[in-house]
Design an enzyme around this catalytic site. Sequence first.
Site, PDB file in Angstrom:
ATOM      1  N   CYS A 109      42.534  38.919  34.509  1.00  0.00           N
ATOM      2  CA  CYS A 109      42.685  37.465  34.475  1.00  0.00           C
ATOM      3  C   CYS A 109      42.908  36.921  33.067  1.00  0.00           C
ATOM      4  O   CYS A 109      43.655  35.957  32.886  1.00  0.00           O
ATOM      5  CB  CYS A 109      41.497  36.779  35.130  1.00  0.00           C
ATOM      6  SG  CYS A 109      39.887  37.260  34.491  1.00  0.00           S
ATOM      7  N   HIS A 223      35.199  34.770  35.422  1.00  0.00           N
ATOM      8  CA  HIS A 223      36.617  34.695  35.775  1.00  0.00           C
ATOM      9  C   HIS A 223      37.307  33.705  34.845  1.00  0.00           C
ATOM     10  O   HIS A 223      36.758  32.655  34.519  1.00  0.00           O
ATOM     11  CB  HIS A 223      36.764  34.255  37.232  1.00  0.00           C
ATOM     12  CG  HIS A 223      38.178  34.102  37.673  1.00  0.00           C
ATOM     13  ND1 HIS A 223      39.121  35.093  37.511  1.00  0.00           N
ATOM     14  CD2 HIS A 223      38.826  33.055  38.270  1.00  0.00           C
ATOM     15  CE1 HIS A 223      40.280  34.679  38.000  1.00  0.00           C
ATOM     16  NE2 HIS A 223      40.126  33.445  38.452  1.00  0.00           N
ATOM     17  N   ASP A 238      45.091  29.601  38.180  1.00  0.00           N
ATOM     18  CA  ASP A 238      44.055  30.566  38.537  1.00  0.00           C
ATOM     19  C   ASP A 238      44.756  31.870  38.903  1.00  0.00           C
ATOM     20  O   ASP A 238      45.498  31.918  39.889  1.00  0.00           O
ATOM     21  CB  ASP A 238      43.237  30.055  39.725  1.00  0.00           C
ATOM     22  CG  ASP A 238      42.061  30.962  40.060  1.00  0.00           C
ATOM     23  OD1 ASP A 238      42.149  32.178  39.802  1.00  0.00           O
ATOM     24  OD2 ASP A 238      41.056  30.464  40.591  1.00  0.00           O
TER      25      ASP A 238
END
EC number: 3.4.22.-
Length: 298
Positions: A109, A223, A238
């Site tokens: 991520c 995250h 995202d």
Amino acid sequence: MYNRVDGEYAHTEQAEESSWPADGSECAQTLTEIARLESLAPGELFDRMGLCFSKPHTSDAIDDSSNTSGLSTSSLSSSSELSVATSPVRPLFDYRTAELPQANVSGICVGLAAEWLLDLPSSASSRMGVLLPGTENHRSAARRQEQSEKLKTQLKEDKAEGSHNFQAKSTILRDAGLEPSAEETRYRFGTSSCIDKIVNELAQDPSVHLVSLKFVQPGAGTHTIATATSNGTTILSDPNYGEFTVPSDRVGGLFKSLAERYSTLNKRDISAVVTQRIRYGHPNATDLALFPRAEPHR
């Protein structure tokens, strides 16, 4: 125990509560202050970056049988939208302008967020398309993530001071041509006043931020997502789900929907949001206002 409905903590989370001051600044702290209050080495804070997860890209239909709290409404309200405790949370995908399926299955991520920031001048569909598995940008994201992990390991072995994750993350951002702030800020997530503070920072026009989501559940990791605001519009990327676009005064509602998605379908409750401002120094977009103005969902 964490209460999903009101975002507050009961007695079992006293250790978490003790890290927040009671002098009116309880919504936001720098990570160095958190380390001092929690008596932890700064390098141990948020060093689990990249442990990402998501449910498949299905609809936002919620199986009430799996929701032990019977959650159908939320009080994670933002005064910018004049929400009340009984107002329903809008499905997250109502805000989505571009999908990003299966890009983050290997937990990259941070790398994906960096690549997204570099491609802001493109359209939403293009920004997501170049991050799909098999593309050069996706491979680049994986390399950046690997570089970040190696840097963190080296910093730990060298017993470097400060947050190892923060230093590693900032290094890969600078190497990418971005200019990250020298400081992060952590916000408690859950109460309307604290969410307002998050919104006020992310909705500053113009601005770009790397944002880390910290979860209540032990071992859940952290995250990383990213946001960009310009011309009264905020875009959130995202790596698990894609890109979302809202008028900047509705960022609070978007975060409520994001929190609901992770809580209900992934069984992960957001406890804190950590922001790092990015000065957009990419040579192809010297002015943040150059990124295309996507049409927000109404």
